[in-house]
Design a protein around this motif. Structure first.
Motif, PDB file in Angstrom:
ATOM      1  N   LEU A  69    -165.753  29.987 -34.468  1.00 30.05           N
ATOM      2  CA  LEU A  69    -166.768  29.458 -33.563  1.00 30.05           C
ATOM      3  C   LEU A  69    -167.277  28.112 -34.060  1.00 30.05           C
ATOM      4  O   LEU A  69    -167.446  27.902 -35.258  1.00 30.05           O
ATOM      5  N   VAL A  70    -167.512  27.195 -33.090  1.00 37.09           N
ATOM      6  CA  VAL A  70    -168.164  25.915 -33.381  1.00 37.09           C
ATOM      7  C   VAL A  70    -169.367  25.810 -32.455  1.00 37.09           C
ATOM      8  O   VAL A  70    -169.266  26.135 -31.271  1.00 37.09           O
ATOM      9  N   THR A  88    -179.402  23.211 -44.564  1.00 33.57           N
ATOM     10  CA  THR A  88    -178.972  23.673 -43.248  1.00 33.57           C
ATOM     11  C   THR A  88    -178.996  25.185 -43.238  1.00 33.57           C
ATOM     12  O   THR A  88    -178.717  25.818 -44.249  1.00 33.57           O
ATOM     13  N   TRP A  90    -177.203  26.753 -40.952  1.00 33.03           N
ATOM     14  CA  TRP A  90    -176.012  27.152 -40.196  1.00 33.03           C
ATOM     15  C   TRP A  90    -174.870  27.504 -41.128  1.00 33.03           C
ATOM     16  O   TRP A  90    -174.504  26.722 -41.996  1.00 33.03           O
ATOM     17  N   ARG A  91    -174.318  28.670 -40.912  1.00 32.29           N
ATOM     18  CA  ARG A  91    -173.152  29.084 -41.695  1.00 32.29           C
ATOM     19  C   ARG A  91    -171.895  29.025 -40.841  1.00 32.29           C
ATOM     20  O   ARG A  91    -170.895  29.671 -41.132  1.00 32.29           O
ATOM     21  N   ILE A  92    -171.998  28.271 -39.772  1.00 42.66           N
ATOM     22  CA  ILE A  92    -170.836  27.997 -38.913  1.00 42.66           C
ATOM     23  C   ILE A  92    -170.729  26.480 -38.774  1.00 42.66           C
ATOM     24  O   ILE A  92    -171.709  25.774 -39.019  1.00 42.66           O
ATOM     25  N   PRO A  93    -169.551  25.969 -38.389  1.00 40.95           N
ATOM     26  CA  PRO A  93    -169.475  24.526 -38.133  1.00 40.95           C
ATOM     27  C   PRO A  93    -170.422  24.154 -36.991  1.00 40.95           C
ATOM     28  O   PRO A  93    -170.388  24.781 -35.928  1.00 40.95           O
ATOM     29  N   TRP A  94    -171.224  23.153 -37.239  1.00 43.53           N
ATOM     30  CA  TRP A  94    -172.344  22.837 -36.349  1.00 43.53           C
ATOM     31  C   TRP A  94    -172.456  21.329 -36.219  1.00 43.53           C
ATOM     32  O   TRP A  94    -172.364  20.618 -37.218  1.00 43.53           O
TER      33      TRP A  94
END
Lengths: 346, 417
Positions: A69-70, A88, A90-94
């Protein structure tokens, strides 16, 4: 030790506690291996509905995409409280670009993934109501119209909260904001204005449109999963109370969200290809006063100089929603099919 | 292989040979032919794999390019004038994020009054955005610069804008060599991003940065431009080696040896200026011209060196800062601040007004006689100005000036000749 009786309706709604369910039926959020995509330690206010909604939505999307997921974020509270330099959550590409372009940036990410043969990577665009219904609407409508493979999520707290609670195109009538003050003969926001984004999204004939609130997080997760099961442009509009902007108690975020739905002011439904397919029925029909009176943004309607005339106009909006979407049903099934009101095929 | 080809078509074919993976398109004259031709190649399958996205605005075009570039795809778009201004927030953002997007800017005037013809107001409006801005003198150079632009952008993680004069270049047919696919492949390696949105290695791109580090982030952007300053001549040399012709570089001097008067300019007008220089040289004037190919980064040292022997500098600009004067002139003045020479600004060619060789010859002659004012507007019709000023004095409700002037002129004649 005396046995403690299990109350099925523990939270005063029909939400079912996870511990009563088999593992497979439990929520994404109750799973110890959930992704924690929006991790703890961010700087959202106490009781922030947007942080709650984003956490559930993105974790559910992460499960549905097997972690591929992005997320593209518009400028706003969610962006600011999640990524204060040098941290940050966010532990996903953001990716954050600017305020008004999140849908187009998401389109770009999706186009890149497609051209690189990585269509397993799914793309979410997210914004508050300002970034969705106002400044981002041109890009959002374009993304819808092209049916780009993006799930766009609007966390609707009904005003520009990040800049200090100014009116947006999603601010409801009579609500006090910093630019619709509670003064004069018609205090608060003007009646007869505002954009109904879910209906505008439906008018683009995109595969999936749904609304949800943070009062029913299981429903929210289910809708994210359903959206992620499809391709093309999809839209999820989540009502997220803002204690700061609404003047509600931080501990009342879920309650306020539930009342928005139970009064009929915020219809919760799903639509496919432009047609409403399911609605979440009102469980306990509640007059709008119960919703309005616990928010200081409506304080000018009550107290020493009450404005029952204005409250009645808001009640009329709720009543119209109830009629339009068929929110009142006799049975207690979870999802009411307006094409099958008698439940014949159920 | 030399072919008789439209400038836009040559740029489109060259861009296609650079193998862009995402191209976003929104129509605005005079860049439309470029994007139409790229779109046709994608549709036909000759440019593949490539996603061609028809967006709803220039703001979306740059935004799609931002998303695609951040996701690791080589991204390209083109625009002009109002379109560039409409996307300006995203233009700055792309540079701030360090995304190596390449964009063609078919230079066009900015309204009001609305005007589709060429000048450099649009490029000047984003001068400080952090994009590299390269100006093409000819269609051959416009095509070649795109090959160098992708290489420069991706090496340094900086967006590059190739500026070519609208209509004068974009719509002109002439013989030129479109860089061959195999040569471009050898010159331009696949895009290896410095930062990328990858679920297996998640990063946050575009986080908020406060006073504690903002200046440092900006300074890094400045350093990238300084790196570009060093890289641009090397790339031009490598290009020359590989393709057998000169294109690009920082500056291009012409007959500046022993020149007392040197004209400085950007873009296609350099051709006309060179013709005028030839004529004046024949008449005995020691004049030359320096074309500036790299406007951003601005090659201060190269400009100072190229102008070192001059007693007079005349900057001919297709844009100006209203209420002040020259834009390019200011940069040239900074570069030559310690030189013993005069500097004159000539604003010319606004909104597509033809800059004729005859006007330039007269200009050069006047410059050689030290008769040029500090700021001159070439071929300005003072009669029009005086009559409109008189109308404005005569009555408060004098109406819109543009319409008044058109009624006054009685015709929308071109002023060539």
């Amino acid at each position: 030790m005396t046995a403690q009786p299990v109350r099925f309706y523990q939270v005063g709604s029909f939400a079912v506690g996870n511990r009563l369910l088999p593992d497979d039926d439990r929520t994404v959020q109750s799973d110890p291996t959930r992704s924690n995509s929006l991790d703890s330690g961010h700087r959202a206010c106490q009781g922030c509905g947007e942080a709650l909604g984003a956490r559930y939505a993105i974790d559910a999307a992460m499960r549905a995409s097997q972690g591929q997921l992005v997320a593209v974020n518009a400028t706003g509270c969610l962006e600011v409280f999640s990524t204060p330099y040098p941290e940050t959550s966010w532990r996903i590409p953001w990716l954050h670009s600017v305020f008004g372009n999140a849908p187009a940036v998401a389109t770009g990410v999706a186009a890149a993934m497609k051209v690189k043969g990585r269509s397993d990577v799914r793309v979410i665009g997210q914004a508050g109501d300002g970034g969705t219904v106002d400044i981002g609407f041109g890009c959002l409508s374009g993304m819808f119209e092209r049916n780009d493979d993006v799930l766009f999520i609007c966390y609707d707290n009904e005003a520009y909260m990040n800049t200090g609670v100014q009116r947006s195109g999603a601010t409801p009538p009579a609500a006090r904001t910093a630019t619709t003050e509670a003064v004069g003969p018609e205090p608060g926001n003007t009646f007869g204005q505002g954009k109904d984004l879910p209906r505008l999204a439906m008018a683009h004939d995109i595969p999936y449109v749904a609304t949800a609130t943070v009062a029913d997080l299981r429903d929210l997760e289910a809708k994210v999963e359903r959206a992620m099961g499809q391709r093309g442009a999809r839209y999820l509009h989540i009502l997220v109370p803002c204690p700061l902007g609404w003047g509600s108690a931080p501990g009342d975020t879920i309650k306020v969200a539930r009342l928005a739905k139970e009064t009929g002011l915020f219809p919760v439904f799903e639509a496919e290809n432009g047609t409403v397919t399911t609605v979440s029925p009102i469980r306990h029909r509640t007059p709008v006063e119960a919703y309005l009176s616990i928010q200081r943004r409506y304080a000018h309607l009550f107290g020493e100089n009450p404005r029952p005339d204005i409250v009645a106009r808001i009640q009329a909006i709720a009543d119209r929603n109830i009629a339009t979407y068929g929110l009142l049903v006799d049975d207690e099934s979870d999802n009411h099919d307006p094409k099958d009101p008698e439940g014949v095929t159920a | 292989m030399l072919r008789q080809i439209e400038g836009s078509r040559a740029v489109a074919e060259t861009v296609a040979h650079c193998r862009p993976e995402v191209v976003c398109a929104y129509p605005i004259s005079p860049q439309t032919h470029i994007i139409e031709a790229v779109g046709a190649m994608v549709k036909a399958g000759t440019l593949s794999p490539c996603e061609f996205v028809n967006v709803e605005s220039e703001f979306a075009a740059m935004s799609v390019a931002i998303g695609a570039s951040a996701a690791g795809a080589r991204s390209y778009t083109a625009t002009s004038s109002q379109g560039l201004l409409f996307m300006i927030e995203a233009v700055y953002n792309a540079a701030g994020l360090g995304l190596p997007i390449v964009m063609t800017l078919a230079n066009r005037a900015i309204g009001a009054p609305i005007n589709i013809w060429n000048d450099h107001s649009d490029a000047m409006a984003v001068r400080d955005s952090g994009w590299v801005q390269l100006f093409a003198e000819t269609n051959q150079e416009a095509a070649d610069l795109h090959v160098q632009a992708f290489r420069l952008a991706e090496e340094l993680s900086v967006p590059v804008m190739v500026c070519m004069d609208g209509f004068i270049l974009t719509h002109a047919f002439e013989g030129l060599d479109v860089p061959e696919q195999s040569d471009v492949d050898a010159f331009l390696p696949p895009y290896e991003p410095r930062q990328v949105l990858d679920p297996d290695d998640p990063v946050s791109i575009g986080a908020m940065v406060g006073p504690e580090a903002f200046e440092e982030v900006r300074y890094l952007a400045h350093l990238r431009q300084l790196d570009a300053l060093a890289r641009i001549p090397t790339l031009a040399a490598e290009f020359s080696e590989a393709f057998g012709r000169q294109s690009g570089g920082l500056v291009s001097p012409y007959r500046t040896e022993d020149a007392e008067t040197i004209v400085v300019a950007l873009g296609s007008v350099l051709g006309t200026i060179k013709d005028a220089v030839d004529v004046r040289r024949d008449a005995g004037d020691r004049v030359g011209v320096v074309g500036i190919t790299s406007f951003r980064p601005f090659p201060r040292d190269a400009v100072r060196e190229a102008l070192s022997g001059a007693r007079r500098i005349v900057v001919v600009e297709k844009a100006f800062s209203i209420g002040f004067g020259g834009v390019l002139s200011t940069d040239v003045a900074m570069a030559t601040h310690d030189a013993d020479c005069s500097l004159r600004t000539v604003v010319a060619g606004l909104g597509g007004r033809a800059i004729t060789r005859r006007s330039l010859e007269e200009l050069l002659a006047a410059a050689s006689r030290d008769e040029l004012d500090t700021l001159t507007f070439l071929d300005l019709d003072h009669g029009i100005i005086e009559r409109e000023r008189a109308r404005m004095t005569a009555t408060r409700r004098s109406g819109p000036s543009a319409e008044n002037i058109l009624r006054d002129l009685g015709t929308v004649a071109s002023r060539i000749g």
